[in-house]
Design a protein around this motif. Structure first.
Motif, mmCIF file in Angstrom:
data_model
loop_
_atom_site.group_PDB
_atom_site.id
_atom_site.type_symbol
_atom_site.label_atom_id
_atom_site.label_comp_id
_atom_site.label_asym_id
_atom_site.label_seq_id
_atom_site.Cartn_x
_atom_site.Cartn_y
_atom_site.Cartn_z
ATOM 1 N N VAL A 193 -19.543 -0.741 -38.207
ATOM 2 C CA VAL A 193 -20.500 0.185 -38.499
ATOM 3 C C VAL A 193 -20.410 -0.322 -39.965
ATOM 4 C CG1 VAL A 193 -21.944 1.669 -39.728
ATOM 5 C CG2 VAL A 193 -21.408 1.828 -37.311
ATOM 6 N N LEU A 194 -19.314 -0.927 -40.668
ATOM 7 C CA LEU A 194 -18.839 -1.347 -42.523
ATOM 8 C C LEU A 194 -19.649 -2.667 -42.427
ATOM 9 C CD1 LEU A 194 -16.345 0.862 -42.729
ATOM 10 C CD2 LEU A 194 -18.677 1.338 -44.184
ATOM 11 N N ASN A 195 -19.060 -3.359 -41.045
ATOM 12 C CA ASN A 195 -19.644 -5.101 -41.036
ATOM 13 C C ASN A 195 -20.971 -5.300 -40.812
ATOM 14 O OD1 ASN A 195 -17.199 -5.680 -42.434
ATOM 15 N ND2 ASN A 195 -16.312 -5.464 -41.044
ATOM 16 N N ILE A 196 -21.966 -4.707 -39.952
ATOM 17 C CA ILE A 196 -22.997 -4.486 -39.461
ATOM 18 C C ILE A 196 -23.894 -5.602 -41.030
ATOM 19 C CG2 ILE A 196 -25.331 -4.274 -38.740
ATOM 20 C CD1 ILE A 196 -24.393 -2.223 -37.678
ATOM 21 N N PRO A 197 -24.468 -5.896 -41.987
ATOM 22 C CA PRO A 197 -24.528 -6.755 -43.203
ATOM 23 C C PRO A 197 -24.216 -8.258 -42.812
ATOM 24 C CG PRO A 197 -24.451 -3.968 -43.722
ATOM 25 C CD PRO A 197 -23.564 -4.043 -42.283
ATOM 26 N N SER A 198 -22.571 -7.577 -42.912
ATOM 27 C CA SER A 198 -22.087 -9.275 -43.052
ATOM 28 C C SER A 198 -22.434 -10.168 -41.386
ATOM 29 C CB SER A 198 -21.133 -9.436 -43.403
ATOM 30 O OG SER A 198 -19.975 -9.144 -42.538
ATOM 31 N N VAL A 199 -22.216 -8.722 -40.713
ATOM 32 C CA VAL A 199 -22.339 -10.013 -39.279
ATOM 33 C C VAL A 199 -24.247 -10.381 -39.208
ATOM 34 C CG1 VAL A 199 -23.037 -8.814 -36.598
ATOM 35 C CG2 VAL A 199 -21.195 -8.371 -37.615
ATOM 36 N N LEU A 200 -25.348 -9.221 -39.835
ATOM 37 C CA LEU A 200 -26.346 -10.156 -39.777
ATOM 38 C C LEU A 200 -26.655 -11.340 -40.596
ATOM 39 C CD1 LEU A 200 -28.446 -6.177 -40.499
ATOM 40 C CD2 LEU A 200 -28.234 -8.008 -38.389
ATOM 41 N N ALA A 201 -25.926 -11.373 -41.706
ATOM 42 C CA ALA A 201 -25.849 -12.634 -42.681
ATOM 43 C C ALA A 201 -25.289 -13.795 -42.275
ATOM 44 C CB ALA A 201 -24.746 -12.205 -43.846
ATOM 45 N N ALA A 231 -24.067 -6.562 -47.973
ATOM 46 C CA ALA A 231 -23.077 -5.469 -48.016
ATOM 47 C C ALA A 231 -22.200 -4.876 -47.995
ATOM 48 C CB ALA A 231 -22.657 -6.790 -46.875
ATOM 49 N N PHE A 232 -21.255 -5.424 -48.974
ATOM 50 C CA PHE A 232 -20.456 -4.264 -50.180
ATOM 51 C C PHE A 232 -20.626 -3.572 -50.115
ATOM 52 C CE2 PHE A 232 -17.690 -3.787 -53.310
ATOM 53 C CZ PHE A 232 -16.796 -3.990 -53.177
ATOM 54 N N VAL A 233 -22.610 -3.358 -50.769
ATOM 55 C CA VAL A 233 -23.065 -2.263 -51.653
ATOM 56 C C VAL A 233 -23.554 -1.445 -50.412
ATOM 57 C CG1 VAL A 233 -25.054 -1.453 -52.725
ATOM 58 C CG2 VAL A 233 -22.726 -3.374 -53.771
ATOM 59 N N LEU A 234 -23.730 -1.697 -49.162
ATOM 60 C CA LEU A 234 -23.882 -1.105 -48.039
ATOM 61 C C LEU A 234 -22.759 -0.115 -47.749
ATOM 62 C CD1 LEU A 234 -26.854 0.438 -46.550
ATOM 63 C CD2 LEU A 234 -26.306 -2.008 -44.797
ATOM 64 N N ALA A 235 -21.431 -0.875 -47.801
ATOM 65 C CA ALA A 235 -20.108 -0.070 -47.184
ATOM 66 C C ALA A 235 -19.691 0.368 -47.765
ATOM 67 C CB ALA A 235 -19.805 -1.384 -46.728
ATOM 68 N N LEU A 236 -20.358 0.890 -49.100
ATOM 69 C CA LEU A 236 -19.387 1.827 -49.572
ATOM 70 C C LEU A 236 -20.190 3.135 -49.268
ATOM 71 C CD1 LEU A 236 -18.838 -0.118 -53.443
ATOM 72 C CD2 LEU A 236 -17.107 0.851 -51.895
ATOM 73 N N VAL A 237 -21.642 3.048 -49.228
ATOM 74 C CA VAL A 237 -22.946 3.954 -49.368
ATOM 75 C C VAL A 237 -22.708 4.444 -47.460
ATOM 76 C CG1 VAL A 237 -24.911 4.103 -48.465
ATOM 77 C CG2 VAL A 237 -24.465 2.722 -50.350
ATOM 78 N N LEU A 238 -22.080 3.550 -46.867
ATOM 79 C CA LEU A 238 -22.073 4.738 -45.035
ATOM 80 C C LEU A 238 -20.384 4.540 -45.592
ATOM 81 C CD1 LEU A 238 -23.643 1.106 -42.952
ATOM 82 C CD2 LEU A 238 -24.765 3.234 -43.494
ATOM 83 N N SER A 239 -19.728 4.739 -46.172
ATOM 84 C CA SER A 239 -18.770 4.171 -46.085
ATOM 85 C C SER A 239 -18.101 6.476 -46.381
ATOM 86 C CB SER A 239 -17.634 4.516 -46.718
ATOM 87 O OG SER A 239 -18.020 4.891 -48.054
ATOM 88 N N GLY A 240 -19.178 6.910 -46.239
ATOM 89 C CA GLY A 240 -19.396 8.348 -46.419
ATOM 90 C C GLY A 240 -19.780 9.058 -44.880
ATOM 91 N N VAL A 241 -20.751 7.931 -44.367
ATOM 92 C CA VAL A 241 -21.766 8.084 -43.246
ATOM 93 C C VAL A 241 -20.345 7.903 -41.933
ATOM 94 C CG1 VAL A 241 -23.343 7.764 -41.603
ATOM 95 C CG2 VAL A 241 -23.516 8.120 -44.273
#
Length: 96
Positions: free
Chosen positions: A44-52, A28-38
């Motif tokens: 949006v940045l916390n969607i992976p941790s919400v899925l967990a 989730a942290f790596v994905l948030a870093l990737v999505l931070s440019g988008v």
């Protein structure tokens, strides 16, 4: 012949759930870093941790996977308390 001993918990119990939760939070942290440019949207940045979180809650309803789900929930809660809370406060400017 009926089984007298309870079934062994699947997934390694709480330690296994902690490991999977840690890996999910890292992803989730790596994905948030990737999505931070988008997007700079907090949700949006916390969607992976919400899925967990959702995965942990779903696993809590099954007897065999309950300990594994508890490990995932423990790790997600630790992440939210230690990382998400302070970072949100710093980004929003609510720290004094």
């Amino acid at each position: 012949m009926p089984q007298l001993l309870p079934e062994k918990p699947a997934g390694g119990g709480i330690p296994g759930g902690l490991g999977v939760g840690c890996a999910a939070i890292f992803a989730a942290f790596v994905l948030a870093l990737v999505l931070s440019g988008v997007s700079n949207n907090f949700l949006v940045l916390n969607i992976p941790s919400v899925l967990a979180l959702v995965l942990g809650v779903i696993l809590m309803f099954q007897d065999r996977w309950r300990r594994f789900g508890a490990g995932i929930l423990i790790m997600v809660c630790i992440f939210w308390i230690v990382v998400v809370g302070p970072c949100t406060a710093l980004v929003s400017g609510s720290v004094g």
